[in-house]
Design a protein around this motif. Structure first.
Motif, PDB file in Angstrom:
ATOM      1  N   ASP A   1       0.830  -1.206   0.000  1.00 42.12           N
ATOM      2  CA  ASP A   1       0.000   0.000   0.000  1.00 42.12           C
ATOM      3  C   ASP A   1       0.861   1.252   0.000  1.00 42.12           C
ATOM      4  OD1 ASP A   1      -2.454  -1.241  -0.157  1.00 42.12           O
ATOM      5  OD2 ASP A   1      -2.776  -1.261   2.007  1.00 42.12           O
ATOM      6  N   ILE A   2       1.906   1.261   0.828  1.00 38.98           N
ATOM      7  CA  ILE A   2       2.799   2.420   0.879  1.00 38.98           C
ATOM      8  C   ILE A   2       3.536   2.572  -0.448  1.00 38.98           C
ATOM      9  CG2 ILE A   2       4.885   3.341   1.961  1.00 38.98           C
ATOM     10  CD1 ILE A   2       3.871   2.058   4.574  1.00 38.98           C
ATOM     11  N   TYR A   3       4.023   1.462  -0.985  1.00 30.93           N
ATOM     12  CA  TYR A   3       4.751   1.496  -2.260  1.00 30.93           C
ATOM     13  C   TYR A   3       3.847   1.975  -3.386  1.00 30.93           C
ATOM     14  CZ  TYR A   3       7.398  -0.213  -6.285  1.00 30.93           C
ATOM     15  OH  TYR A   3       8.060  -0.316  -7.472  1.00 30.93           O
ATOM     16  N   TYR A   4       2.664   1.377  -3.494  1.00 26.83           N
ATOM     17  CA  TYR A   4       1.750   1.729  -4.577  1.00 26.83           C
ATOM     18  C   TYR A   4       1.290   3.180  -4.490  1.00 26.83           C
ATOM     19  CZ  TYR A   4       1.201  -3.188  -5.977  1.00 26.83           C
ATOM     20  OH  TYR A   4       1.402  -4.458  -6.427  1.00 26.83           O
ATOM     21  N   SER A   5       0.891   3.617  -3.300  1.00 22.28           N
ATOM     22  CA  SER A   5       0.337   4.968  -3.187  1.00 22.28           C
ATOM     23  C   SER A   5       1.416   6.033  -3.263  1.00 22.28           C
ATOM     24  CB  SER A   5      -0.462   5.113  -1.896  1.00 22.28           C
ATOM     25  OG  SER A   5       0.372   4.929  -0.770  1.00 22.28           O
ATOM     26  N   GLY A   6       2.600   5.766  -2.717  1.00 27.26           N
ATOM     27  CA  GLY A   6       3.636   6.779  -2.689  1.00 27.26           C
ATOM     28  C   GLY A   6       4.558   6.785  -3.883  1.00 27.26           C
ATOM     29  N   VAL A   7       4.784   5.620  -4.497  1.00 29.91           N
ATOM     30  CA  VAL A   7       5.772   5.515  -5.558  1.00 29.91           C
ATOM     31  C   VAL A   7       5.133   5.337  -6.931  1.00 29.91           C
ATOM     32  CG1 VAL A   7       7.763   4.171  -6.380  1.00 29.91           C
ATOM     33  CG2 VAL A   7       7.458   4.566  -3.951  1.00 29.91           C
ATOM     34  N   ILE A   8       4.055   4.597  -6.992  1.00 28.44           N
ATOM     35  CA  ILE A   8       3.473   4.266  -8.294  1.00 28.44           C
ATOM     36  C   ILE A   8       2.454   5.291  -8.766  1.00 28.44           C
ATOM     37  CG2 ILE A   8       2.214   2.515  -9.617  1.00 28.44           C
ATOM     38  CD1 ILE A   8       5.080   1.739  -8.747  1.00 28.44           C
ATOM     39  N   ALA A   9       1.542   5.708  -7.924  1.00 22.18           N
ATOM     40  CA  ALA A   9       0.494   6.634  -8.354  1.00 22.18           C
ATOM     41  C   ALA A   9       1.111   7.924  -8.879  1.00 22.18           C
ATOM     42  CB  ALA A   9      -0.452   6.923  -7.202  1.00 22.18           C
ATOM     43  N   GLY A  10       0.463   8.526  -9.881  1.00 24.67           N
ATOM     44  CA  GLY A  10       0.954   9.777 -10.442  1.00 24.67           C
ATOM     45  C   GLY A  10       0.650   9.865 -11.923  1.00 24.67           C
ATOM     46  N   SER A  11       1.492  10.583 -12.641  1.00 27.79           N
ATOM     47  CA  SER A  11       1.301  10.819 -14.066  1.00 27.79           C
ATOM     48  C   SER A  11       2.039   9.756 -14.882  1.00 27.79           C
ATOM     49  CB  SER A  11       1.823  12.210 -14.424  1.00 27.79           C
ATOM     50  OG  SER A  11       1.673  12.454 -15.802  1.00 27.79           O
ATOM     51  N   PHE A  12       1.366   9.234 -15.903  1.00 32.46           N
ATOM     52  CA  PHE A  12       1.911   8.187 -16.754  1.00 32.46           C
ATOM     53  C   PHE A  12       1.781   8.576 -18.221  1.00 32.46           C
ATOM     54  CE2 PHE A  12       1.400   6.017 -12.864  1.00 32.46           C
ATOM     55  CZ  PHE A  12       2.158   4.860 -12.894  1.00 32.46           C
ATOM     56  N   LEU A  13       2.775   8.207 -19.024  1.00 33.03           N
ATOM     57  CA  LEU A  13       2.702   8.362 -20.463  1.00 33.03           C
ATOM     58  C   LEU A  13       2.099   7.087 -21.038  1.00 33.03           C
ATOM     59  CD1 LEU A  13       3.317   9.881 -23.085  1.00 33.03           C
ATOM     60  CD2 LEU A  13       5.565   8.762 -23.079  1.00 33.03           C
ATOM     61  N   CYS A  14       1.049   7.230 -21.817  1.00 31.55           N
ATOM     62  CA  CYS A  14       0.371   6.091 -22.445  1.00 31.55           C
ATOM     63  C   CYS A  14       0.800   6.000 -23.909  1.00 31.55           C
ATOM     64  CB  CYS A  14      -1.145   6.268 -22.392  1.00 31.55           C
ATOM     65  SG  CYS A  14      -1.784   6.430 -20.730  1.00 31.55           S
ATOM     66  N   THR A  15       1.337   4.855 -24.284  1.00 32.94           N
ATOM     67  CA  THR A  15       1.711   4.609 -25.674  1.00 32.94           C
ATOM     68  C   THR A  15       1.139   3.265 -26.090  1.00 32.94           C
ATOM     69  OG1 THR A  15       3.805   3.613 -24.971  1.00 32.94           O
ATOM     70  CG2 THR A  15       3.848   5.962 -25.548  1.00 32.94           C
ATOM     71  N   GLY A  16       0.961   3.092 -27.377  1.00 31.00           N
ATOM     72  CA  GLY A  16       0.442   1.820 -27.873  1.00 31.00           C
ATOM     73  C   GLY A  16      -0.439   2.028 -29.080  1.00 31.00           C
ATOM     74  N   THR A  17      -1.369   1.086 -29.266  1.00 27.36           N
ATOM     75  CA  THR A  17      -2.246   1.134 -30.435  1.00 27.36           C
ATOM     76  C   THR A  17      -3.705   0.963 -30.022  1.00 27.36           C
ATOM     77  OG1 THR A  17      -1.985  -1.250 -30.774  1.00 27.36           O
ATOM     78  CG2 THR A  17      -0.483   0.202 -31.983  1.00 27.36           C
ATOM     79  N   LEU A  18      -4.571   1.583 -30.825  1.00 27.86           N
ATOM     80  CA  LEU A  18      -6.014   1.450 -30.655  1.00 27.86           C
ATOM     81  C   LEU A  18      -6.634   1.126 -32.003  1.00 27.86           C
ATOM     82  CD1 LEU A  18      -6.660   4.620 -28.479  1.00 27.86           C
ATOM     83  CD2 LEU A  18      -6.677   2.254 -27.700  1.00 27.86           C
TER      84      LEU A  18
END
Length: 132
Positions: A15-32
């Motif tokens: 929970d500490i790792y996910y909320s403090g380190v992972i959550a935030g802004s992400f660049l999305c790349t790929g195909t649709l």
């Protein structure tokens, strides 16, 4: 002086790792893909928030639609389950269309999905969310 409490308390490392380190802004790349149009490239930023219990919430970067909420549950083996309520805000059901994974080293999510919109138009994609 020695202080004592009558209970044991634990801190959930994930929970500490996910909320403090992972959550935030992400660049999305790929195909649709949306039939009958050709496959389109994705390159935009989306925020991911941590909901607790190994579940993350974001918006799927699909054709400028801001209503396709995506709920991702990270499993103990770092596979990712697309939660059943994903897309419900837009009256569609987003489901997995291949393996979905979380990479804790790169802090990235790989999501393969499919859904049919309210007009019965088929959509599918493969998106990588990489932490900015």
């Amino acid at each position: 002086d020695t202080f004592w409490v009558n209970y044991t308390d634990t801190i959930k490392g994930k929970d500490i790792y996910y909320s403090g380190v992972i959550a935030g802004s992400f660049l999305c790349t790929g195909t649709l893909e949306r039939q009958p149009n050709p496959v389109e490239q994705v390159n935009e930023s989306k925020d991911i928030t941590y909901q607790g219990n190994n579940i993350f919430k974001t918006i799927l970067p699909v054709f400028n639609n801001n209503n396709l909420t995506l709920y991702l549950q990270v499993n103990n083996d770092n596979s990712v389950t697309i939660m059943p309520n994903s897309g419900s805000e837009a009256s569609v059901a987003i489901t997995a269309n291949g393996p979905c994974l979380f990479d804790p080293v790169a802090k990235s999510f790989t999501v393969s999905f499919v859904y049919t919109n309210t007009s019965n138009l088929f959509r599918k994609g493969s998106i990588v969310y990489t932490k900015n």
